[in-house]
Scaffold this active site. Structure first.
Site, PDB file in Angstrom:
ATOM      1  N   GLN A 177       0.303  -2.332  14.377  1.00  0.00           N
ATOM      2  CA  GLN A 177      -1.146  -2.208  14.448  1.00  0.00           C
ATOM      3  C   GLN A 177      -1.822  -3.557  14.237  1.00  0.00           C
ATOM      4  O   GLN A 177      -1.220  -4.498  13.730  1.00  0.00           O
ATOM      5  CB  GLN A 177      -1.660  -1.193  13.419  1.00  0.00           C
ATOM      6  CG  GLN A 177      -1.445  -1.576  11.972  1.00  0.00           C
ATOM      7  CD  GLN A 177      -1.857  -0.458  11.012  1.00  0.00           C
ATOM      8  OE1 GLN A 177      -1.697   0.731  11.301  1.00  0.00           O
ATOM      9  NE2 GLN A 177      -2.395  -0.829   9.863  1.00  0.00           N
TER      10      GLN A 177
ATOM     11  N   ASP B 274       0.835  -1.192   0.000  1.00  0.00           N
ATOM     12  CA  ASP B 274       0.000   0.000   0.000  1.00  0.00           C
ATOM     13  C   ASP B 274       0.870   1.243   0.000  1.00  0.00           C
ATOM     14  O   ASP B 274       1.966   1.243   0.580  1.00  0.00           O
ATOM     15  CB  ASP B 274      -0.902   0.011   1.233  1.00  0.00           C
ATOM     16  CG  ASP B 274      -1.843  -1.177   1.234  1.00  0.00           C
ATOM     17  OD1 ASP B 274      -2.467  -1.418   0.196  1.00  0.00           O
ATOM     18  OD2 ASP B 274      -1.922  -1.869   2.261  1.00  0.00           O
TER      19      ASP B 274
ATOM     20  N   ARG C 167       8.064   3.007   7.954  1.00  0.00           N
ATOM     21  CA  ARG C 167       7.644   4.112   7.103  1.00  0.00           C
ATOM     22  C   ARG C 167       8.676   5.244   7.223  1.00  0.00           C
ATOM     23  O   ARG C 167       8.578   6.117   8.085  1.00  0.00           O
ATOM     24  CB  ARG C 167       6.252   4.598   7.509  1.00  0.00           C
ATOM     25  CG  ARG C 167       5.175   3.529   7.322  1.00  0.00           C
ATOM     26  CD  ARG C 167       3.812   4.011   7.770  1.00  0.00           C
ATOM     27  NE  ARG C 167       2.799   2.968   7.635  1.00  0.00           N
ATOM     28  CZ  ARG C 167       1.557   3.058   8.115  1.00  0.00           C
ATOM     29  NH1 ARG C 167       1.186   4.156   8.761  1.00  0.00           N
ATOM     30  NH2 ARG C 167       0.700   2.077   7.949  1.00  0.00           N
TER      31      ARG C 167
ATOM     32  N   ASP D 272     -11.888   7.967   9.587  1.00  0.00           N
ATOM     33  CA  ASP D 272     -10.905   7.818  10.660  1.00  0.00           C
ATOM     34  C   ASP D 272     -11.601   7.890  12.019  1.00  0.00           C
ATOM     35  O   ASP D 272     -12.488   8.735  12.225  1.00  0.00           O
ATOM     36  CB  ASP D 272      -9.859   8.936  10.605  1.00  0.00           C
ATOM     37  CG  ASP D 272      -8.949   8.837   9.384  1.00  0.00           C
ATOM     38  OD1 ASP D 272      -8.824   7.725   8.826  1.00  0.00           O
ATOM     39  OD2 ASP D 272      -8.374   9.871   8.995  1.00  0.00           O
TER      40      ASP D 272
ATOM     41  N   SER E  18      -7.642   4.093  10.869  1.00  0.00           N
ATOM     42  CA  SER E  18      -8.057   4.462   9.516  1.00  0.00           C
ATOM     43  C   SER E  18      -8.740   3.231   8.936  1.00  0.00           C
ATOM     44  O   SER E  18      -8.184   2.129   8.995  1.00  0.00           O
ATOM     45  CB  SER E  18      -6.838   4.855   8.680  1.00  0.00           C
ATOM     46  OG  SER E  18      -7.179   4.966   7.327  1.00  0.00           O
TER      47      SER E  18
ATOM     48  N   GLU F  63      -5.603  10.030  16.206  1.00  0.00           N
ATOM     49  CA  GLU F  63      -6.174   9.050  15.279  1.00  0.00           C
ATOM     50  C   GLU F  63      -5.800   7.643  15.731  1.00  0.00           C
ATOM     51  O   GLU F  63      -4.633   7.284  15.809  1.00  0.00           O
ATOM     52  CB  GLU F  63      -5.658   9.285  13.859  1.00  0.00           C
ATOM     53  CG  GLU F  63      -6.261   8.313  12.843  1.00  0.00           C
ATOM     54  CD  GLU F  63      -5.579   8.399  11.487  1.00  0.00           C
ATOM     55  OE1 GLU F  63      -5.230   7.336  10.944  1.00  0.00           O
ATOM     56  OE2 GLU F  63      -5.388   9.527  10.986  1.00  0.00           O
TER      57      GLU F  63
END
Length: 299
Positions: free
Chosen positions: A113, A44, A98, A233, A249, A246
């Site tokens: 996550q 992704d 990331r 979100d 998502s 947050e």
């Protein structure tokens, strides 16, 4: 609490929450990869701009591989491969790197996550079903919070009883002179727990509330009142940092028509030739809803 007690409480949260989430959404745990082969379309690109960590694999004649950014498309692919029935799904522990993240006290290059995905019927691709699923996730959060407070008395529940829904268009109308993040802060402080609907598509001001890749969440299908988007979100008010936070998502995934439209809008029609996208456009992947829930953030 001291450091040792805090570490025990973190493990307690992780053990409890995944059990509640799996029971609410009827999810089976699976094991996930940390790398995927480049060129398959399975990785992704999140907001569409992040670079994956990539390297050649010596044992495969230096074929290039990516460290996963998230597992959205991999999960949907696995729903079909495992022949998961409609109404059931999978979840996994996802770890990612990331490198383009800007370091803050809520952002790191290391991401952990729970990634989950659930097979749904085409008729369930609507806002009502999205909201129902969000409420189930929020119930899991509330249940975990209560049990944690029973075992660790210094920790007191503070989440509101209900989560509030608001579309990004209405949020823009409410705070027209604020940036998207400032809008999030205002509405989350007011309600405590919010689900912002419609992330990725252009709003009335010509700008999206936030970026979203074109090939997983559906941000073009009409949702309600002339608005678009079947994703969003989950934001919680963080009383320690005094800011919106947050936690997830998520959204209903693109069908064949939404994928074609979103690839065109994003100028990414070349992705139609990738393995994952070919399968989706040929109707060989299940319709689904899914998301990621930050483990470190939740703890």
């Amino acid at each position: 609490m001291d450091l040792e007690t805090t570490e025990k409480a973190i493990k307690f949260i992780k053990d409890q929450f995944q059990l509640h989430l799996a029971a609410e959404l009827k999810l089976r745990r699976v094991t996930a990869p940390m790398i995927v082969m480049k060129g398959t379309g399975l990785n992704d690109d999140l907001n569409g701009i992040e670079r994956p960590v990539a390297f050649p694999i010596t044992g495969l004649d230096d074929q290039p591989a990516d460290v996963v950014d998230s597992l959205v498309k991999w999960k949907r692919f696995m729903l079909g491969k495992l022949d998961i029935p409609v109404g059931n799904g999978i979840y996994t522990d996802m770890t990612a790197l990331r490198p383009d993240e800007v370091f803050t006290n809520i952002h790191s290059i290391y991401v952990d996550q729970w990634d989950w995905e659930k097979a749904i019927a085409k008729a369930e691709r609507n806002l009502t079903f999205l909201k129902k699923t969000v409420k189930q996730i929020y119930a899991s959060l509330k249940r975990t919070e209560y049990i944690l407070s029973e075992y660790y008395s210094p920790l007191k529940p503070f989440l509101p009883e209900e989560i509030t829904f608001i579309h990004s268009e209405d949020l823009l109308k409410k705070y027209p002179n604020l940036s998207p993040k400032e809008r999030e802060g205002k509405v989350t402080k007011e309600f405590g727990a919010v689900f912002i609907i419609g992330i990725g598509g252009e709003l009335a001001n010509g700008e999206p509330h936030d970026g979203r890749a074109p090939d997983y969440d559906d941000w073009t299908t009409p949702s309600t009142n002339g608005y678009h988007g079947l994703n969003g979100d989950i934001l919680l008010w963080n009383p320690v940092l005094e800011q919106s936070f947050e936690i997830s998502s998520m959204g209903i995934r693109v069908d064949e028509e939404a994928l074609k439209l979103q690839l065109k809008i994003s100028g990414e029609e070349k992705r139609k030739d990738l393995m994952f996208h070919k399968k989706l456009l040929a109707g060989k992947l299940p319709y689904s809803i899914g998301g990621g829930i930050g483990q470190s953030r939740l703890c």
